[in-house]
Write an enzyme that holds these catalytic residues in place. Structure first.
Site, PDB file in Angstrom:
ATOM      1  N   ALA A 177      -0.229  38.519  38.168  1.00  0.00           N
ATOM      2  CA  ALA A 177      -0.527  37.550  37.102  1.00  0.00           C
ATOM      3  C   ALA A 177      -2.013  37.194  37.052  1.00  0.00           C
ATOM      4  O   ALA A 177      -2.588  37.013  35.968  1.00  0.00           O
ATOM      5  CB  ALA A 177       0.313  36.289  37.315  1.00  0.00           C
ATOM      6  N   HIS A 195      13.434  23.326  34.001  1.00  0.00           N
ATOM      7  CA  HIS A 195      14.289  23.198  35.197  1.00  0.00           C
ATOM      8  C   HIS A 195      13.875  22.017  36.060  1.00  0.00           C
ATOM      9  O   HIS A 195      14.234  21.954  37.231  1.00  0.00           O
ATOM     10  CB  HIS A 195      14.246  24.497  36.031  1.00  0.00           C
ATOM     11  CG  HIS A 195      14.896  25.652  35.347  1.00  0.00           C
ATOM     12  ND1 HIS A 195      14.753  26.941  35.784  1.00  0.00           N
ATOM     13  CD2 HIS A 195      15.696  25.715  34.256  1.00  0.00           C
ATOM     14  CE1 HIS A 195      15.437  27.763  34.984  1.00  0.00           C
ATOM     15  NE2 HIS A 195      16.022  27.033  34.038  1.00  0.00           N
ATOM     16  N   ASN A 206       9.407  26.770  36.467  1.00  0.00           N
ATOM     17  CA  ASN A 206       8.922  26.370  37.788  1.00  0.00           C
ATOM     18  C   ASN A 206       8.979  24.856  37.947  1.00  0.00           C
ATOM     19  O   ASN A 206       8.820  24.106  36.976  1.00  0.00           O
ATOM     20  CB  ASN A 206       7.480  26.850  37.994  1.00  0.00           C
ATOM     21  CG  ASN A 206       7.378  28.374  37.944  1.00  0.00           C
ATOM     22  OD1 ASN A 206       8.382  29.054  38.148  1.00  0.00           O
ATOM     23  ND2 ASN A 206       6.209  28.886  37.628  1.00  0.00           N
TER      24      ASN A 206
HETATM   25  C1  BV8 Z   1      23.105  26.451  31.910  1.00  0.00           C
HETATM   26  C2  BV8 Z   1      16.435  24.962  40.194  1.00  0.00           C
HETATM   27  C3  BV8 Z   1      24.551  25.659  30.186  1.00  0.00           C
HETATM   28  C4  BV8 Z   1      15.128  24.360  40.494  1.00  0.00           C
HETATM   29  C5  BV8 Z   1      17.064  26.951  39.012  1.00  0.00           C
HETATM   30  C6  BV8 Z   1      26.838  34.588  33.734  1.00  0.00           C
HETATM   31  C7  BV8 Z   1      26.047  35.226  32.805  1.00  0.00           C
HETATM   32  C8  BV8 Z   1      24.969  34.574  32.216  1.00  0.00           C
HETATM   33  C9  BV8 Z   1      24.658  33.256  32.554  1.00  0.00           C
HETATM   34  C10 BV8 Z   1      25.422  32.623  33.489  1.00  0.00           C
HETATM   35  C11 BV8 Z   1      26.518  33.274  34.078  1.00  0.00           C
HETATM   36  N1  BV8 Z   1      27.073  32.408  34.951  1.00  0.00           N
HETATM   37  C12 BV8 Z   1      26.388  31.230  34.921  1.00  0.00           C
HETATM   38  C13 BV8 Z   1      25.397  31.358  34.034  1.00  0.00           C
HETATM   39  C14 BV8 Z   1      24.393  30.334  33.663  1.00  0.00           C
HETATM   40  C15 BV8 Z   1      23.355  30.199  34.769  1.00  0.00           C
HETATM   41  C16 BV8 Z   1      22.693  31.518  35.066  1.00  0.00           C
HETATM   42  O1  BV8 Z   1      21.838  31.950  34.322  1.00  0.00           O
HETATM   43  N2  BV8 Z   1      23.081  32.161  36.173  1.00  0.00           N
HETATM   44  C17 BV8 Z   1      22.463  33.425  36.503  1.00  0.00           C
HETATM   45  C18 BV8 Z   1      22.162  33.487  37.995  1.00  0.00           C
HETATM   46  C19 BV8 Z   1      23.421  34.535  36.052  1.00  0.00           C
HETATM   47  N3  BV8 Z   1      22.375  29.278  34.251  1.00  0.00           N
HETATM   48  C20 BV8 Z   1      22.550  27.959  34.405  1.00  0.00           C
HETATM   49  O2  BV8 Z   1      23.451  27.449  35.038  1.00  0.00           O
HETATM   50  C21 BV8 Z   1      21.561  27.074  33.671  1.00  0.00           C
HETATM   51  N4  BV8 Z   1      22.295  26.088  32.908  1.00  0.00           N
HETATM   52  O3  BV8 Z   1      23.301  27.615  31.597  1.00  0.00           O
HETATM   53  O4  BV8 Z   1      23.705  25.366  31.306  1.00  0.00           O
HETATM   54  C22 BV8 Z   1      23.807  25.339  28.963  1.00  0.00           C
HETATM   55  C23 BV8 Z   1      22.687  26.085  28.603  1.00  0.00           C
HETATM   56  C24 BV8 Z   1      22.024  25.777  27.424  1.00  0.00           C
HETATM   57  C25 BV8 Z   1      22.462  24.738  26.643  1.00  0.00           C
HETATM   58  C26 BV8 Z   1      23.575  23.994  27.016  1.00  0.00           C
HETATM   59  C27 BV8 Z   1      24.251  24.302  28.176  1.00  0.00           C
HETATM   60  C28 BV8 Z   1      20.657  26.341  34.639  1.00  0.00           C
HETATM   61  C29 BV8 Z   1      19.733  27.332  35.275  1.00  0.00           C
HETATM   62  C30 BV8 Z   1      18.726  26.576  36.147  1.00  0.00           C
HETATM   63  C31 BV8 Z   1      19.012  26.871  37.571  1.00  0.00           C
HETATM   64  N5  BV8 Z   1      17.986  26.277  38.413  1.00  0.00           N
HETATM   65  N6  BV8 Z   1      16.251  26.367  39.861  1.00  0.00           N
HETATM   66  C32 BV8 Z   1      14.513  25.101  41.638  1.00  0.00           C
HETATM   67  O5  BV8 Z   1      15.093  25.057  42.730  1.00  0.00           O
HETATM   68  O6  BV8 Z   1      13.470  25.709  41.416  1.00  0.00           O
HETATM   69  S1  BV8 Z   1      16.905  28.597  38.687  1.00  0.00           S
HETATM   70  C33 BV8 Z   1      15.644  29.316  39.538  1.00  0.00           C
HETATM   71  O7  BV8 Z   1      15.540  30.648  39.017  1.00  0.00           O
HETATM   72  C34 BV8 Z   1      14.290  28.704  39.298  1.00  0.00           C
HETATM   73  O8  BV8 Z   1      14.289  27.669  38.335  1.00  0.00           O
HETATM   74  C35 BV8 Z   1      13.495  29.876  38.760  1.00  0.00           C
HETATM   75  O9  BV8 Z   1      12.493  29.476  37.933  1.00  0.00           O
HETATM   76  C36 BV8 Z   1      14.556  30.599  38.041  1.00  0.00           C
HETATM   77  C37 BV8 Z   1      14.252  31.973  37.553  1.00  0.00           C
HETATM   78  O10 BV8 Z   1      13.695  32.704  38.601  1.00  0.00           O
HETATM   79  P1  BV8 Z   1      12.237  33.320  38.326  1.00  0.00           P
HETATM   80  O11 BV8 Z   1      11.317  32.196  38.029  1.00  0.00           O
HETATM   81  O12 BV8 Z   1      12.354  34.415  37.335  1.00  0.00           O
HETATM   82  O13 BV8 Z   1      11.871  33.865  39.759  1.00  0.00           O
HETATM   83  P2  BV8 Z   1      12.354  35.255  40.388  1.00  0.00           P
HETATM   84  O14 BV8 Z   1      12.043  35.211  41.845  1.00  0.00           O
HETATM   85  O15 BV8 Z   1      13.754  35.552  39.928  1.00  0.00           O
HETATM   86  O16 BV8 Z   1      11.400  36.351  39.699  1.00  0.00           O
HETATM   87  C38 BV8 Z   1      10.022  36.336  39.976  1.00  0.00           C
HETATM   88  C39 BV8 Z   1       9.398  37.374  39.063  1.00  0.00           C
HETATM   89  O17 BV8 Z   1       7.981  37.310  39.236  1.00  0.00           O
HETATM   90  C40 BV8 Z   1       9.821  38.789  39.406  1.00  0.00           C
HETATM   91  O18 BV8 Z   1      10.111  39.486  38.197  1.00  0.00           O
HETATM   92  C41 BV8 Z   1       8.594  39.378  40.093  1.00  0.00           C
HETATM   93  O19 BV8 Z   1       8.443  40.767  39.795  1.00  0.00           O
HETATM   94  C42 BV8 Z   1       7.484  38.614  39.462  1.00  0.00           C
HETATM   95  N7  BV8 Z   1       6.309  38.455  40.318  1.00  0.00           N
HETATM   96  C43 BV8 Z   1       6.258  38.312  41.666  1.00  0.00           C
HETATM   97  N8  BV8 Z   1       4.963  38.191  42.060  1.00  0.00           N
HETATM   98  C44 BV8 Z   1       4.201  38.251  40.934  1.00  0.00           C
HETATM   99  C45 BV8 Z   1       5.047  38.423  39.824  1.00  0.00           C
HETATM  100  N9  BV8 Z   1       4.587  38.545  38.568  1.00  0.00           N
HETATM  101  C46 BV8 Z   1       3.249  38.478  38.397  1.00  0.00           C
HETATM  102  N10 BV8 Z   1       2.362  38.313  39.416  1.00  0.00           N
HETATM  103  C47 BV8 Z   1       2.805  38.199  40.680  1.00  0.00           C
HETATM  104  N11 BV8 Z   1       1.909  38.053  41.687  1.00  0.00           N
END
Ligand code: BV8
Length: 230
Positions: free
Chosen positions: A216, A106, A89
């Protein structure tokens, strides 16, 4: 002496009123990821990206920590062992709740970065493309957040903490984004007990030794109470 690593995602801040990404009506429903959370999107339309982050910065500034953030701050104070919160976050609700060992992998809405000279400073509430870097005066300012394709912060620290963890807890994350989604496998490899606390099963739920589902603000305080009574 129990060492714990906690990974948090947008779901822990949902009950503080901050939007998640992939839930119904979430942030990505209103914006294409490619347009607002990639360097290419920023280069294409810096005004749109600054507007996206300005809106979230204003919302985050008004948000207050909820019972889940507060329970983790309490755990840090009373745990006999190390607790590291690795958060995906960009809000500062863990810090507002009193947590101090927080790693924003992030980045943070509260941070600004110069794309020209790498200078970092506290972000003003609103940023715009014409802002000049306070250090090199280039019009190259951006939010200090990690976009897709960029390397997350603190990876060496995180790897070290996971190798020493007795317990790894993932809270409020869909397990869709790497490398965070792989931490459970790393922790498991080093023998940690792995727990998912989430509203519903995440993409990676089957990779956890234990899963507890619910908001949560309910499941996190309950787990912290148990951990402190062990
Ligand atoms: C990297 C920016 C290389 C800031 C964000 C193909 C396959 C695998 C990986 C990749 C691929 N193609 C590309 C990649 C890599 C890519 C990636 O993972 N893509 C995904 C989409 C496939 N990743 C990257 O590019 C990363 N960098 O890999 O670099 C490297 C790595 C390591 C070492 C060297 C080199 C960079 C990723 C960062 C991207 N930036 N955000 C901002 O704007 O906030 S990502 C964005 O998604 C946010 O940061 C966020 O935190 C993140 C994850 O989302 P979640 O937090 O999980 O939120 P979401 O809505 O998805 O889920 C919410 C959850 O909460 C749900 O499960 C829900 O049920 C639950 N929930 C809801 N309400 C509640 C609850 N739980 C409890 N109580 C509640 N009340």
């Amino acid at each position: 002496m129990t060492n714990i690593v906690v990974l948090t995602g947008a779901g822990i801040s949902a009950e503080s009123g901050l939007g998640t990404f992939r839930d119904e009506g979430g942030l990505w429903a209103r914006h294409r990821i490619e347009d607002v959370a990639t360097p290419e999107g920023f280069a294409r339309d810096p005004e749109l990206v600054h507007r996206f982050y300005n809106a979230r910065r204003e919302q985050a500034a008004k948000a207050t920590p909820n019972a889940a953030h507060l329970a983790l701050a309490e755990l840090e104070k009373r745990l006999s062992g190390d607790l590291l919160i690795v958060t995906q976050n960009v809000d500062s609700l863990h810090e507002k709740a009193g947590s101090t060992a927080v790693l924003h992998m992030h980045g943070k809405l509260a941070g600004a970065l110069c794309g020209a000279c790498d200078h970092r400073w506290d972000a003003p509430l609103l940023m715009q493309p014409t802002d000049l870097c306070p250090a090199c005066h280039a019009p190259a300012t951006r939010p200090d957040v990690v976009w897709f394709g960029e390397i997350p912060y603190g990876m060496a620290t995180i790897a070290e903490a996971l190798s020493k963890a007795d317990v790894f807890v993932s809270i409020g994350t869909s397990g869709e984004v790497y490398p965070a989604a792989n931490f459970v496998a790393e922790a498991d490899h080093f023998g940690a007990h792995t727990i998912e606390l989430n509203l519903e099963p995440s993409t990676g739920a089957s990779r956890f030794a234990e899963c507890r589902f619910g908001p949560a603000t309910e499941v996190v305080p309950a787990w912290v109470r148990e951990e402190l009574e062990r």
